[in-house]
Every structure is written in structure tokens, then in C-alpha cells.
Design an enzyme around this catalytic site. Structure first.
Site, short mmCIF file in Angstrom:
data_model
loop_
_atom_site.label_atom_id
_atom_site.label_comp_id
_atom_site.label_asym_id
_atom_site.label_seq_id
_atom_site.Cartn_x
_atom_site.Cartn_y
_atom_site.Cartn_z
N SER A 1 20.44 64.02 -19.53
CA SER A 1 20.80 65.33 -18.99
C SER A 1 19.62 66.28 -19.15
O SER A 1 18.91 66.24 -20.15
CB SER A 1 22.04 65.89 -19.69
OG SER A 1 21.78 66.10 -21.06
N HIS B 1 15.82 76.47 -17.93
CA HIS B 1 15.93 77.92 -17.72
C HIS B 1 14.51 78.48 -17.75
O HIS B 1 13.82 78.38 -18.77
CB HIS B 1 16.79 78.57 -18.80
CG HIS B 1 18.22 78.12 -18.78
ND1 HIS B 1 19.10 78.52 -17.81
CD2 HIS B 1 18.91 77.29 -19.62
CE1 HIS B 1 20.29 77.98 -18.04
NE2 HIS B 1 20.20 77.22 -19.13
N HIS C 1 19.73 71.97 -13.08
CA HIS C 1 20.61 71.10 -13.86
C HIS C 1 20.62 69.73 -13.22
O HIS C 1 20.72 69.59 -12.00
CB HIS C 1 22.04 71.66 -13.89
CG HIS C 1 23.06 70.67 -14.33
ND1 HIS C 1 23.88 69.99 -13.45
CD2 HIS C 1 23.36 70.20 -15.56
CE1 HIS C 1 24.66 69.17 -14.12
NE2 HIS C 1 24.37 69.27 -15.41
N ASN D 1 21.77 65.42 -14.23
CA ASN D 1 22.15 64.36 -15.17
C ASN D 1 22.53 63.11 -14.42
O ASN D 1 22.98 63.17 -13.27
CB ASN D 1 23.29 64.81 -16.10
CG ASN D 1 24.62 64.87 -15.39
OD1 ASN D 1 25.28 63.84 -15.18
ND2 ASN D 1 25.04 66.07 -15.00
N THR D 2 22.31 61.98 -15.04
CA THR D 2 22.82 60.71 -14.53
C THR D 2 23.31 59.90 -15.73
O THR D 2 22.79 60.03 -16.84
CB THR D 2 21.76 59.90 -13.75
OG1 THR D 2 20.53 59.88 -14.47
CG2 THR D 2 21.52 60.50 -12.37
N ARG D 3 24.30 59.07 -15.49
CA ARG D 3 24.92 58.36 -16.61
C ARG D 3 25.55 57.05 -16.13
O ARG D 3 25.84 56.88 -14.95
CB ARG D 3 26.00 59.24 -17.25
CG ARG D 3 27.08 59.67 -16.27
CD ARG D 3 27.96 60.77 -16.81
NE ARG D 3 28.86 61.29 -15.78
CZ ARG D 3 28.54 62.24 -14.93
NH1 ARG D 3 27.33 62.79 -14.98
NH2 ARG D 3 29.41 62.66 -14.02
N HIS E 1 17.75 70.27 -0.66
CA HIS E 1 18.82 69.43 -0.11
C HIS E 1 18.26 68.27 0.71
O HIS E 1 18.81 67.16 0.68
CB HIS E 1 19.77 70.28 0.74
CG HIS E 1 20.81 70.99 -0.06
ND1 HIS E 1 22.03 70.45 -0.36
CD2 HIS E 1 20.78 72.21 -0.67
CE1 HIS E 1 22.73 71.30 -1.09
NE2 HIS E 1 22.00 72.38 -1.30
N HIS F 1 37.58 81.26 -11.41
CA HIS F 1 38.05 82.58 -11.85
C HIS F 1 37.27 83.72 -11.22
O HIS F 1 37.74 84.85 -11.17
CB HIS F 1 37.99 82.68 -13.38
CG HIS F 1 36.61 82.56 -13.95
ND1 HIS F 1 35.90 81.38 -13.92
CD2 HIS F 1 35.81 83.47 -14.56
CE1 HIS F 1 34.73 81.56 -14.50
NE2 HIS F 1 34.64 82.82 -14.89
#
Length: 279
Positions: free
Chosen positions: A102, A106, A116, A118-120, A149, A179
Site C-alpha cells: 500500500s 501527501h 493512493h 494498493n494491490t494485494r 486515467h 455523508h
């Protein structure tokens, strides 16, 4: 559980970690040389998980990257009974294996987007790959967004023409603050539970996603490395970073999975920005 699959996936994530850290240190060095500064370096710290496995945190705080963390982990054992129904294939005995990488960056400059990625790879009684990358600019630029993109569309199309529209949609839906009724950034791709019955192909795709990130993001950073910015722009960046905090603490699956499996809290919360303002 397939031992060979575990070993080659874990090895790849370690290799990708090294490549990313090397590239980010190179950017810091390029900037420092022009400013007469001492270039920042990554500091690594390892951790062990009580139930099995562990990981390594790589953290750098520099003149370009205000805070960038690249974490790798390989953990295994049993998931607590109260969480088993939340992880596919863990319902019966709770056994699991998870390895991954991950990255959260910043930047000091409010003109350079946060990143950001991540791969898993996860095994229970089932197995799958997951991951993706998304960009969070504070001052979005259409050309930059299109370029980001396009890079991921190219790697998706290499494997399946349905991947990009599907994974882009999943990214847009996932990185959304319900929210506040607003997206976290300009998106990217996000995939989970990827298992087409061909481990080699799914693994190759996951590797190429990592290579794409390694190529496209440093290019974005370098394009704005020496652009001046104002105190007002920095203030806006700090306020918008609050959205990052809200998402990661309320919705992020990786955060929830890490806490459910007794992962390292510092590594799990590495994604939080170094400075943020809530008004």
C-alpha cells in the site's frame, strides 16, 4: 493454500516497494539539488503480528513528499469469529493469508495531487487479487486527470476491454464520501475479488497495475515540482485533506481489514496526512 502462489506474490510486492521508494527518493534528490537541501530518505521499520506474519513500513518526510509511506505486509492465521462473515471464504474456520503493498503520498505542494495505491493477494478457502490506484488533486486539471486515467485504461485493455469501465465505476463508487455526497478525488481504478480461474493472468494484471503507477505518478509529480504556490492554496489543501481522514476512518476496507486481523496500527493508519485542518 498454495505455497508457491504466496511466495511469488509476496516477492513481487517487496520488489515493487523497492522500485517505488527508489523513484521517490530520486525525485527528492532532484529537488534538493536545486535548493541546496539534504535529500530525504525512506526510514524503514518492521513489525510482527502476534497471530502470524508481519510487515515493513517505509516512511519518508521530505521537501517534496511531506509524508509518503510504502508498506508491505504478509500476514496469516485465523480471523476472529465475530469478523469471519465479512471475509469471503473465512466463514467456516477463519483461516486466511494476505500479502500486499500500500502506498499513500501527501505532497507539500498543494498543486501536486495526493496519491493512493494498493494491490494485494488474499487466500481463505477462496483466493483473489484486489487493488487499484486513485488520484486526489486539490486543484484538478483536466489534462492531468485524462492522462492518469488513460494510463490505467491502457493496462486494463491489455487484459480485458471490460476491465476499465467496470473498475473505474467501482473506484468512483468506492471513493465516495456518502455523508458529504462528494467524491474523494478524480478516481482511477479499483478492483476486488478478482479471480478468473487463471492465477497467472490475474497476477500479471496486478503486476502491470503496479508498473503503471510507477510510471504515471512520478511524471505528474515532476511536472509540478518547481511551481510556486501561495499560503491560501496551502490552507485549502489542509482543509481538503480532512476529507481523506474522514474516508479512511469511516469507509476504507483496508483499514477495516487491518484492524480486524490485528495488524500493525501505525502501518494501518499510515495513510493519514501529516497535517490537516477541520473548520
Amino acid at each position: 493454500m498454495n505455497i508457491e502462489n504466496k511466495e511469488i506474490t509476496s516477492s513481487w510486492f517487496t520488489n515493487l516497494r523497492d522500485l517505488l521508494c527508489k523513484e521517490f527518493e530520486k525525485i527528492e534528490e532532484e529537488y534538493a539539488q536545486t535548493k541546496g537541501l539534504k535529500p530525504a530518505k525512506f526510514v524503514r521499520s518492521s513489525w510482527q503480528r502476534n497471530g502470524g506474519g508481519g510487515g515493513v513500513m517505509s516512511l519518508m518526510k521530505g521537501a517534496v513528499f511531506e509524508k509518503v509511506g510504502v508498506n508491505i505486509s504478509t500476514v496469516f492465521g485465523k480471523i476472529s469469529p465475530e469478523f469471519r462473515n465479512e471475509i469471503p471464504g473465512a466463514e467456516l474456520d477463519g483461516k486466511f493469508f494476505a500479502t500486499g503493498i500500500s502506498l499513500v503520498a501527501h505532497l507539500k505542494s498543494p498543486l501536486i495531487p495526493a496519491m493512493h495505491f494498493n494491490t494485494r493477494y488474499i487466500e481463505t478457502s477462496k483466493s483473489w487479487f484486489g487493488g487499484g490506484g486513485d488520484l486526489t488533486p486539490f486543484y484538478p486539471e483536466k489534462n492531468e486527470t485524462v492522462k492518469f486515467h488513460a494510463a490505467f485504461k491502457e493496462v486494463c485493455d491489455k487484459y480485458d476491454s471490460s476491465y476499465y469501465p467496470k473498475f473505474k465505476k467501482q473506484c468512483d463508487e468506492y471513493f465516495y464520501l456518502k455523508h458529504r455526497k462528494e467524491p474523494r478525488g478524480v478516481g482511477g481504478i479499483f478492483y476486488d475479488y478478482l479471480n478468473n480461474g487463471n492465477f497467472e493472468q490475474d497476477f500479471a494484471f496486478t503486476q502491470d497495475v503496479g508498473k503503471t503507477l510507477l510510471s504515471v505518478y512520478p511524471e505528474i509529480v515532476r511536472s509540478k515540482l518547481f511551481l510556486p504556490w501561495t499560503a491560501e492554496q496551502k490552507e485549502y489543501q489542509l482543509i481538503r485533506r480532512g476529507r481523506y481522514v474522514e474516508f479512511n476512518l469511516l469507509y476504507d476496507r483496508g483499514t477495516k481489514f487491518g484492524l480486524m486481523t490485528d495488524g500493525n496500527v501505525e502501518a494501518i493508519l499510515m495513510s493519514l496526512p501529516p497535517e490537516v485542518k477541520f473548520n
